[in-house]
Design a protein around this motif. Structure first.
Motif, PDB file in Angstrom:
ATOM      1  N   ILE A 194      49.821  55.331  38.155  1.00  0.00           N
ATOM      2  CA  ILE A 194      49.526  53.905  38.266  1.00  0.00           C
ATOM      3  C   ILE A 194      50.267  53.398  39.498  1.00  0.00           C
ATOM      4  N   PRO A 195      49.563  53.072  40.561  1.00  0.00           N
ATOM      5  CA  PRO A 195      50.216  52.698  41.817  1.00  0.00           C
ATOM      6  C   PRO A 195      51.164  51.511  41.665  1.00  0.00           C
ATOM      7  N   VAL A 196      52.225  51.516  42.466  1.00  0.00           N
ATOM      8  CA  VAL A 196      53.243  50.475  42.377  1.00  0.00           C
ATOM      9  C   VAL A 196      52.673  49.093  42.678  1.00  0.00           C
ATOM     10  N   ALA A 197      51.546  49.025  43.379  1.00  0.00           N
ATOM     11  CA  ALA A 197      50.905  47.728  43.631  1.00  0.00           C
ATOM     12  C   ALA A 197      50.568  47.018  42.324  1.00  0.00           C
ATOM     13  N   ARG A 198      50.305  47.778  41.258  1.00  0.00           N
ATOM     14  CA  ARG A 198      50.010  47.164  39.957  1.00  0.00           C
ATOM     15  C   ARG A 198      51.249  46.437  39.422  1.00  0.00           C
ATOM     16  N   GLY A 199      52.416  46.958  39.751  1.00  0.00           N
ATOM     17  CA  GLY A 199      53.644  46.294  39.330  1.00  0.00           C
ATOM     18  C   GLY A 199      53.768  44.918  39.950  1.00  0.00           C
ATOM     19  N   HIS A 200      53.478  44.827  41.236  1.00  0.00           N
ATOM     20  CA  HIS A 200      53.521  43.532  41.911  1.00  0.00           C
ATOM     21  C   HIS A 200      52.473  42.588  41.322  1.00  0.00           C
ATOM     22  N   ALA A 201      51.288  43.119  41.038  1.00  0.00           N
ATOM     23  CA  ALA A 201      50.222  42.291  40.475  1.00  0.00           C
ATOM     24  C   ALA A 201      50.590  41.786  39.081  1.00  0.00           C
ATOM     25  N   LEU A 202      51.186  42.650  38.276  1.00  0.00           N
ATOM     26  CA  LEU A 202      51.581  42.249  36.925  1.00  0.00           C
ATOM     27  C   LEU A 202      52.674  41.198  36.969  1.00  0.00           C
TER      28      LEU A 202
ATOM     29  N   ARG B 212      62.966  39.324  21.611  1.00  0.00           N
ATOM     30  CA  ARG B 212      63.989  38.575  22.349  1.00  0.00           C
ATOM     31  C   ARG B 212      63.733  38.676  23.838  1.00  0.00           C
ATOM     32  N   CYS B 213      63.334  39.863  24.273  1.00  0.00           N
ATOM     33  CA  CYS B 213      62.968  40.107  25.663  1.00  0.00           C
ATOM     34  C   CYS B 213      62.128  41.375  25.699  1.00  0.00           C
ATOM     35  N   LEU B 214      61.448  41.599  26.823  1.00  0.00           N
ATOM     36  CA  LEU B 214      60.521  42.719  26.928  1.00  0.00           C
ATOM     37  C   LEU B 214      60.686  43.388  28.282  1.00  0.00           C
ATOM     38  N   ALA B 215      60.931  44.693  28.268  1.00  0.00           N
ATOM     39  CA  ALA B 215      60.980  45.499  29.486  1.00  0.00           C
ATOM     40  C   ALA B 215      59.767  46.420  29.505  1.00  0.00           C
ATOM     41  N   LEU B 216      59.038  46.396  30.592  1.00  0.00           N
ATOM     42  CA  LEU B 216      57.844  47.216  30.750  1.00  0.00           C
ATOM     43  C   LEU B 216      58.092  48.219  31.870  1.00  0.00           C
ATOM     44  N   VAL B 217      57.909  49.499  31.565  1.00  0.00           N
ATOM     45  CA  VAL B 217      58.191  50.562  32.528  1.00  0.00           C
ATOM     46  C   VAL B 217      56.880  51.250  32.888  1.00  0.00           C
ATOM     47  N   ASP B 218      56.427  51.062  34.142  1.00  0.00           N
ATOM     48  CA  ASP B 218      55.149  51.620  34.596  1.00  0.00           C
ATOM     49  C   ASP B 218      54.069  51.458  33.524  1.00  0.00           C
ATOM     50  N   PRO B 219      53.831  50.229  33.080  1.00  0.00           N
ATOM     51  CA  PRO B 219      52.941  50.050  31.925  1.00  0.00           C
ATOM     52  C   PRO B 219      51.458  50.122  32.276  1.00  0.00           C
ATOM     53  N   VAL B 220      50.675  50.525  31.283  1.00  0.00           N
ATOM     54  CA  VAL B 220      49.230  50.333  31.303  1.00  0.00           C
ATOM     55  C   VAL B 220      49.003  48.897  30.864  1.00  0.00           C
ATOM     56  N   ALA B 221      48.633  48.038  31.820  1.00  0.00           N
ATOM     57  CA  ALA B 221      48.501  46.619  31.501  1.00  0.00           C
ATOM     58  C   ALA B 221      47.372  45.937  32.251  1.00  0.00           C
ATOM     59  N   LEU B 222      46.974  46.488  33.394  1.00  0.00           N
ATOM     60  CA  LEU B 222      45.970  45.843  34.233  1.00  0.00           C
ATOM     61  C   LEU B 222      44.803  46.780  34.505  1.00  0.00           C
ATOM     62  N   ALA B 223      43.617  46.228  34.482  1.00  0.00           N
ATOM     63  CA  ALA B 223      42.418  46.983  34.858  1.00  0.00           C
ATOM     64  C   ALA B 223      42.344  47.076  36.388  1.00  0.00           C
ATOM     65  N   PRO B 224      41.736  48.150  36.894  1.00  0.00           N
ATOM     66  CA  PRO B 224      41.223  49.322  36.165  1.00  0.00           C
ATOM     67  C   PRO B 224      42.332  50.339  35.931  1.00  0.00           C
TER      68      PRO B 224
ATOM     69  N   GLN C  20      44.610  40.799  29.016  1.00  0.00           N
ATOM     70  CA  GLN C  20      45.084  40.590  30.379  1.00  0.00           C
ATOM     71  C   GLN C  20      45.086  39.110  30.771  1.00  0.00           C
ATOM     72  N   HIS C  21      44.107  38.361  30.303  1.00  0.00           N
ATOM     73  CA  HIS C  21      44.019  36.938  30.658  1.00  0.00           C
ATOM     74  C   HIS C  21      45.076  36.092  29.961  1.00  0.00           C
ATOM     75  N   ARG C  22      45.855  36.684  29.069  1.00  0.00           N
ATOM     76  CA  ARG C  22      46.850  35.940  28.298  1.00  0.00           C
ATOM     77  C   ARG C  22      48.289  36.201  28.732  1.00  0.00           C
ATOM     78  N   TYR C  23      48.491  36.974  29.788  1.00  0.00           N
ATOM     79  CA  TYR C  23      49.862  37.296  30.202  1.00  0.00           C
ATOM     80  C   TYR C  23      50.649  36.050  30.595  1.00  0.00           C
ATOM     81  N   GLY C  24      49.961  35.031  31.021  1.00  0.00           N
ATOM     82  CA  GLY C  24      50.640  33.780  31.358  1.00  0.00           C
ATOM     83  C   GLY C  24      51.254  33.082  30.164  1.00  0.00           C
ATOM     84  N   GLU C  25      50.882  33.513  28.945  1.00  0.00           N
ATOM     85  CA  GLU C  25      51.429  32.915  27.731  1.00  0.00           C
ATOM     86  C   GLU C  25      52.774  33.508  27.327  1.00  0.00           C
ATOM     87  N   ILE C  26      53.172  34.610  27.928  1.00  0.00           N
ATOM     88  CA  ILE C  26      54.403  35.289  27.528  1.00  0.00           C
ATOM     89  C   ILE C  26      55.594  34.390  27.834  1.00  0.00           C
ATOM     90  N   ASP C  27      56.392  34.101  26.819  1.00  0.00           N
ATOM     91  CA  ASP C  27      57.460  33.115  26.948  1.00  0.00           C
ATOM     92  C   ASP C  27      58.849  33.692  26.690  1.00  0.00           C
TER      93      ASP C  27
END
Length: 287
Positions: free
Chosen positions: A232-240, A122-134, A211-218
């Motif tokens: 995992i630096p907070v900059a990754r949060g902005h990037a995600l 229904r919805c997704l909350a991500l908390v400091d996730p491992v999601a982006l390389a490196p 990672q290339h499919r995150y734009g598909e999340i609906d």
């Protein structure tokens, strides 16, 4: 359940071994599934789970190889395997579109289950996730690259290493009793090799594949990040957030990587507000 008696009283035989799980909250309430990361267990979600259980049916579980779930030689505890297990559990629980909140590499688990295995949320909350390389600190890569060597450390040295490693996830520091609880599963005869096994089996390819499919999340996505996260630096949060359409980014001051322990009230408030918000139809799919 008090902190001392946090017990997962149910079992599920998954494709990666026995999973221990529990459910909190009234039957029939909107379901929420909580996914922990490494090297933790469902115990880190205890406060958030109890709070959310006032209005939701909350499912908590220890991933195979973690906490009270099975640990054994040859076990597949990779991120690929964990995503399959989450999908299996959703079927076992008969949950078609639950809300999901996932921390650390639990974020990758939840994302892989959705993007690769057809899990619907229904919805997704991500908390400091491992999601982006490196990803993967130098220490993480060192431990994973020499799992057989570190697995033979004398128990006292192993315990000291794990305590130092787990402690570094918190910004202000963990209370001794909490640290003891998080470290304990890794300090048994089965737990010591399991600690290094789970590190050695995980590498960047598991996020590279999605990672290339995150734009598909609906579905609606909330991204929470500890402002003082040194893992995992907070900059990754902005990037995600820039990659996930319509996502909301919430930075939590004073918290390190282990936000559930560092700022439980702030995280619970953010999740409660998010879960109460009606889903917004995605313009790509219609209402």
């Amino acid at each position: 359940m008090s902190d001392e008696t946090w017990v997962l009283d149910r079992t599920f035989n998954s494709s990666a071994g026995e999973v221990r799980w529990a459910v909190l909250g009234p039957a029939g309430a909107p379901p929420v599934v909580l996914v922990h990361g490494t090297p933790f267990s469902s115990y880190v979600w205890r406060g958030v789970a109890r709070a959310l259980a006032q209005e939701h049916r909350v499912f908590v579980w220890d991933l195979p190889g973690y906490g009270d779930s099975a640990q054994f030689e040859g076990q597949d505890v990779s991120l690929g395997s964990q995503a399959r297990v989450l999908t299996e559990l959703l079927g076992h629980w008969q949950l078609t579109e639950p809300a999901v909140a996932a921390h650390d590499f639990g974020g990758c688990v939840a994302l892989r289950a959705q993007l690769l295995h057809g899990a619907r949320y229904r919805c997704l909350a991500l908390v400091d996730p491992v999601a982006l390389a490196p990803w993967g600190s130098p220490a993480y890569r060192l431990l994973g690259g020499h799992a057989e060597v570190f697995g033979q450390l004398p128990p006292a040295l192993h315990r000291a290493l794990v305590r130092e490693y787990v402690s570094s996830a918190s910004g202000p520091g963990l209370p001794p009793a909490v640290l003891d609880r998080l470290v304990a599963p890794w300090c048994t005869e089965a737990g010591q090799p399991a600690f290094y096994r789970q590190i050695s089996q995980n590498d960047q390819r598991f996020t590279d594949e999605i990672q290339h499919r995150y734009g598909e999340i609906d579905v609606p996505v909330l991204i929470c990040w500890g402002a003082e996260d040194t893992w995992i630096p907070v900059a990754r949060g902005h990037a995600l957030a820039a990659l996930v359409p319509g996502s909301e980014l919430r930075i939590i001051d004073g918290a390190g990587h282990l936000v559930q322990e560092d700022a439980p009230a702030e995280l619970t408030a953010a999740l409660t507000r998010f879960l109460r918000t009606p889903p917004v139809p995605d313009p790509r799919t219609g209402p």
